[in-house]
Design an enzyme around this catalytic site. Structure first.
Site, PDB file in Angstrom:
ATOM      1  CE  LYS A 208      -3.192   3.017   0.681  1.00  0.00           C
ATOM      2  NZ  LYS A 208      -4.141   3.403  -0.338  1.00  0.00           N
ATOM      3  CB  CYS A 262      -3.617   8.422   0.488  1.00  0.00           C
ATOM      4  SG  CYS A 262      -5.077   7.651   1.196  1.00  0.00           S
TER       5      CYS A 262
HETATM    6  N1  LIG Z   1      -9.885   8.457   2.470  1.00  0.00           N
HETATM    7  C1  LIG Z   1      -9.250   7.778   1.528  1.00  0.00           C
HETATM    8  O1  LIG Z   1      -9.407   8.055   0.337  1.00  0.00           O
HETATM    9  C2  LIG Z   1      -8.377   6.584   1.871  1.00  0.00           C
HETATM   10  C3  LIG Z   1      -7.939   5.762   0.827  1.00  0.00           C
HETATM   11  C4  LIG Z   1      -7.167   4.654   1.144  1.00  0.00           C
HETATM   12  C5  LIG Z   1      -6.821   4.412   2.472  1.00  0.00           C
HETATM   13  N2  LIG Z   1      -7.240   5.247   3.468  1.00  0.00           N
HETATM   14  C6  LIG Z   1      -6.875   4.939   4.846  1.00  0.00           C
HETATM   15  O2  LIG Z   1      -8.028   4.463   5.527  1.00  0.00           O
HETATM   16  C7  LIG Z   1      -7.960   4.819   6.918  1.00  0.00           C
HETATM   17  C8  LIG Z   1      -9.222   5.554   7.310  1.00  0.00           C
HETATM   18  O3  LIG Z   1      -9.274   6.757   6.571  1.00  0.00           O
HETATM   19  P1  LIG Z   1     -10.597   7.616   6.428  1.00  0.00           P
HETATM   20  O4  LIG Z   1     -10.340   8.553   5.303  1.00  0.00           O
HETATM   21  O5  LIG Z   1     -11.786   6.742   6.357  1.00  0.00           O
HETATM   22  O6  LIG Z   1     -10.589   8.390   7.837  1.00  0.00           O
HETATM   23  P2  LIG Z   1     -11.786   9.262   8.466  1.00  0.00           P
HETATM   24  O7  LIG Z   1     -11.156  10.207   9.400  1.00  0.00           O
HETATM   25  O8  LIG Z   1     -12.684   9.759   7.378  1.00  0.00           O
HETATM   26  O9  LIG Z   1     -12.643   8.196   9.298  1.00  0.00           O
HETATM   27  C9  LIG Z   1     -12.159   7.503  10.389  1.00  0.00           C
HETATM   28  C10 LIG Z   1     -13.272   7.358  11.416  1.00  0.00           C
HETATM   29  O10 LIG Z   1     -12.779   6.532  12.471  1.00  0.00           O
HETATM   30  C11 LIG Z   1     -13.354   6.993  13.697  1.00  0.00           C
HETATM   31  N3  LIG Z   1     -12.559   6.478  14.817  1.00  0.00           N
HETATM   32  C12 LIG Z   1     -11.356   6.882  15.262  1.00  0.00           C
HETATM   33  N4  LIG Z   1     -10.943   6.102  16.280  1.00  0.00           N
HETATM   34  C13 LIG Z   1     -11.927   5.193  16.491  1.00  0.00           C
HETATM   35  C14 LIG Z   1     -12.114   4.119  17.395  1.00  0.00           C
HETATM   36  N5  LIG Z   1     -11.183   3.799  18.304  1.00  0.00           N
HETATM   37  N6  LIG Z   1     -13.241   3.404  17.328  1.00  0.00           N
HETATM   38  C15 LIG Z   1     -14.191   3.707  16.408  1.00  0.00           C
HETATM   39  N7  LIG Z   1     -14.075   4.704  15.527  1.00  0.00           N
HETATM   40  C16 LIG Z   1     -12.957   5.434  15.556  1.00  0.00           C
HETATM   41  C17 LIG Z   1     -13.341   8.507  13.543  1.00  0.00           C
HETATM   42  O11 LIG Z   1     -14.269   9.103  14.412  1.00  0.00           O
HETATM   43  C18 LIG Z   1     -13.691   8.681  12.061  1.00  0.00           C
HETATM   44  O12 LIG Z   1     -15.087   8.868  11.866  1.00  0.00           O
HETATM   45  C19 LIG Z   1      -6.684   5.636   7.078  1.00  0.00           C
HETATM   46  O13 LIG Z   1      -5.652   4.798   7.489  1.00  0.00           O
HETATM   47  C20 LIG Z   1      -6.414   6.121   5.670  1.00  0.00           C
HETATM   48  O14 LIG Z   1      -5.047   6.376   5.444  1.00  0.00           O
HETATM   49  C21 LIG Z   1      -8.028   6.330   3.192  1.00  0.00           C
END
Ligand SMILES: NC(=O)c1ccc[n+]([C@@H]2O[C@H](COP(=O)([O-])OP(=O)(O)OC[C@H]3O[C@@H](n4cnc5c(N)ncnc54)[C@H](O)[C@@H]3O)[C@@H](O)[C@H]2O)c1
Length: 406
Positions: A208, A262
């Site tokens: 990744k 990312c």
């Molecule tokens: N957004 C993208 O396009 C994308 C693409 C690929 C990978 N990622 C990866 O995916 C992961 C998540 O990213 P995202 O964009 O969805 O983040 P985000 O911030 O949109 O969502 C994460 C959610 O997790 C919740 N959270 C935090 N700690 C928690 C816990 N202990 N228990 C329950 N909920 C909890 C937060 O309140 C939040 O709503 C990251 O590692 C990111 O790098 C994101």
């Protein structure tokens, strides 16, 4: 595979669409988020993020009874962890903040039973899946071989998430090959077009990071070309167009920098672990981080350092047609201009806020009417009409993305 009980932990840009797609594939999904307001909005039937077709798909699986939203972690057979993994900065070094993964693992451990599977979807530095496994065992009292863990990193494109969740190939890594196989079976219930490839956990973690770093380095090259082309007095966009006529050359497009959760973050996870062997990766990151400040210098020369001029930035998100402003280079540019005492305004049609930090957000009409100089940062759909382009070109501007070229 039969329908499963799945708890998705973290309902943001990744977790919510994943929960919806898994529910759409016939599983019984329980979505849990640590933020009360997220659960409240979802329980009221309204999604809290901007993503094409997600509201309709969410409503449908809720009506079918396949997705419930819980304010406490709910017991299941499978847990899918989609929590944030931002970086933290200490003494100019950026390292992964794994506190959300740790807290999510502690939550899951409260309800974990023998035979359950915990999948980490968040993007993480190598060996984080092993760390999560340790926490799960320690906190639950189970032995490490009494439950399964795997890593299945997400590679979707915001705006196309629902499509890509079903069509992209997936990489599934686990220390225990049986855990990888069970995870593969689960993903094959909704990955209808793509293939699921299995490997060990560290390979999946690095895979990744390597994907996003490849793109970050390519854009750094394009950004560096844009800076030297300005000196050479030539059009970088034409240069790249022509270079890409070579059958084995594919240079990406320069911009105001590189943003998002990312590309602007993940390469640091490699630098953190393999510092001296990752000099190319670090340099690319530094070029992309410096780009908004270089653009600022060009703007200031253009306006002759006149603090009476109002500067308007078109596009504050990190990419077109979304509201996500994490690590957005537009924010870096606006912040740098503002702290130097210049009058700067933003226009972000995908945001309902009036301000971002100290920066005032104006509607497109207000920005075009009131500013003396425009910075085109993003090709949002709202900016694309000939009439808007003409109004931008009626005043001095800096076009970071080649938006106004013929
Ligand atoms: N957004 C993208 O396009 C994308 C693409 C690929 C990978 N990622 C990866 O995916 C992961 C998540 O990213 P995202 O964009 O969805 O983040 P985000 O911030 O949109 O969502 C994460 C959610 O997790 C919740 N959270 C935090 N700690 C928690 C816990 N202990 N228990 C329950 N909920 C909890 C937060 O309140 C939040 O709503 C990251 O590692 C990111 O790098 C994101």
């Amino acid at each position: 595979m039969q329908s499963k009980e799945i708890t998705v932990v973290g309902l943001g840009y990744i977790g919510l669409p994943t929960a919806v797609v898994m529910a759409g594939a016939g599983h019984h999904v329980k979505g849990y988020d640590a933020k009360k307001e997220v659960c409240e909005s979802l329980n009221a039937g309204k999604i809290h993020i901007v993503e094409n077709y997600l509201q309709e798909a969410f409503t449908q699986v809720r009506e079918n009874g396949c997705l419930e939203i819980t304010e406490e972690i709910a017991e299941s057979d499978i847990y899918v962890v989609c929590v944030p993994t931002p970086f933290q900065e200490e003494e100019n070094e950026k390292t992964a903040d794994l506190s959300y993964v740790e807290s999510a693992a502690k939550e899951v451990a409260k309800v974990l039973k023998k035979g359950d599977l915990v999948i980490l979807e968040s993007t993480v530095p190598p060996h984080t899946t092993a760390m999560m496994t340790e926490i799960l065992a320690e906190e639950s009292g189970l032995k490490k071989d009494e439950f399964y863990t795997a890593h299945c990193p997400e590679r979707v494109l915001p705006g196309k998430i629902l499509y890509e969740l079903k069509h992209n190939d997936r990489i599934i890594g686990a220390k225990d090959p049986e855990a990888a196989e069970i995870t593969k079976e689960l993903y094959e219930t909704f990955v209808v077009e793509g293939h699921c490839y299995v490997c060990d956990d560290v390979t999946a973690e690095l895979c990744k990071l390597a994907e996003n770093t490849f793109r970050d380095i390519n854009i750094a090259y394009a950004n560096q070309l844009s800076m030297l082309c300005r000196k050479a007095g030539i059009d970088v966009f034409r240069l790249i167009e022509l270079a890409n006529k070579h059958p084995r050359v594919s240079i990406l497009t320069p911009g105001l920098g590189v943003g998002g959760h990312c590309l602007a973050v993940d390469p640091w996870f490699i630098v953190e672990k393999y510092g001296e062997d990752a000099s190319l990766i670090r340099t690319a990151r530094e070029i992309n981080e410096r780009k908004p400040y270089w653009v600022k210098d060009q703007i200031l020369k253009d306006i002759n350092y006149d603090k009476e001029k109002k500067i308007g930035i078109l596009g504050m998100a990190y990419k077109p047609n979304i509201d996500d402003m994490r690590e957005s280079p537009s924010l870096a540019l606006a912040g740098a201009l503002e702290s130097d005492g210049y009058m700067v305004y933003g226009c972000e049609p995908n945001s309902h806020s009036d301000t971002i930090g100290n920066i005032r957000l104006l509607s497109l009409e207000e920005l075009l009417n009131s500013c003396d100089y425009y910075v085109v940062a993003l090709a949002h759909d709202e900016f694309k009409s000939d009439a808007v382009k003409k109004r931008i070109m009626d005043k001095p501007y800096y076009d970071c993305i080649g938006f106004l070229r013929g």
